[in-house]
Design an enzyme around this catalytic site. Structure first.
Site, PDB file in Angstrom:
ATOM      1  CD  GLN A  74      -3.055   1.026   2.112  1.00  0.00           C
ATOM      2  OE1 GLN A  74      -3.156   0.075   2.874  1.00  0.00           O
ATOM      3  NE2 GLN A  74      -3.886   2.029   2.127  1.00  0.00           N
ATOM      4  CG  PHE A  75       1.286   3.804  -3.593  1.00  0.00           C
ATOM      5  CD1 PHE A  75       1.204   5.174  -3.743  1.00  0.00           C
ATOM      6  CD2 PHE A  75       0.318   3.011  -4.205  1.00  0.00           C
ATOM      7  CE1 PHE A  75       0.191   5.749  -4.492  1.00  0.00           C
ATOM      8  CE2 PHE A  75      -0.691   3.575  -4.959  1.00  0.00           C
ATOM      9  CZ  PHE A  75      -0.758   4.947  -5.103  1.00  0.00           C
ATOM     10  CB  THR A  76      -2.068   5.306  -0.087  1.00  0.00           C
ATOM     11  OG1 THR A  76      -2.556   4.154   0.591  1.00  0.00           O
ATOM     12  CG2 THR A  76      -2.460   5.265  -1.561  1.00  0.00           C
TER      13      THR A  76
END
Length: 150
Positions: A78-80
């Site tokens: 999850q890059f966010t």
């Protein structure tokens, strides 16, 4: 590396109406990788994840690790997690590593967890549009950043 660790009674990942990961009691781990992360971050986080005591013992005290209860783990990229929201209303993801850096680190992270726990770690699919379902137990949700280990 930054993770969100959630104690779950159950969790699953679905991609295009197909369940690709499904566990009962254990941990759902969301992992975000930035450009400055490396093997030392993986080693430290895996040590923390496998030993962190977030499961209840017989006295209802969080005194047991995922290893102690023989629990399962799902890891989802999850890059966010590296969103910068200081300016404006649209998050910036400039600190999130690009796929050429993050995919090998993500794969090494999962492999190290496999080895440390001695069981297969279930995962989402890197970069896919995933639907993540969970029944958070507690709720227990802990954020751990490998850059804040001192």
């Amino acid at each position: 590396m930054k993770i969100v660790l959630q104690r779950v009674s159950s969790a699953s990942v679905t991609i295009e109406d197909k369940v690709v990961a499904d566990i009962q009691k254990g941990l759902l781990i969301l992992v975000g990788i930035e450009d400055t992360d490396g093997q030392e971050d993986i080693d430290w986080l895996v040590g923390k994840i496998t030993k962190i005591r977030v499961f209840d013992d017989e006295n209802h005290v969080m005194n047991l690790s995922v290893q102690d209860i023989d629990g399962d783990i799902i890891v989802v990229s999850q890059f966010t997690l590296h969103a910068n929201t200081k300016k404006g209303n649209r998050p910036s993801y400039i600190k999130a590593a690009k796929p050429d850096v993050s995919i090998p680190l993500y794969e090494n992270f999962v492999k190290k967890l496999d080895i440390e726990l001695g069981k297969k770690i279930q995962t989402g699919v890197f970069g896919a549009d995933m639907k993540v379902s969970l029944l958070n137990d507690g709720p227990v949700t802990i954020i751990i950043d490998s850059k804040n280990r001192e």
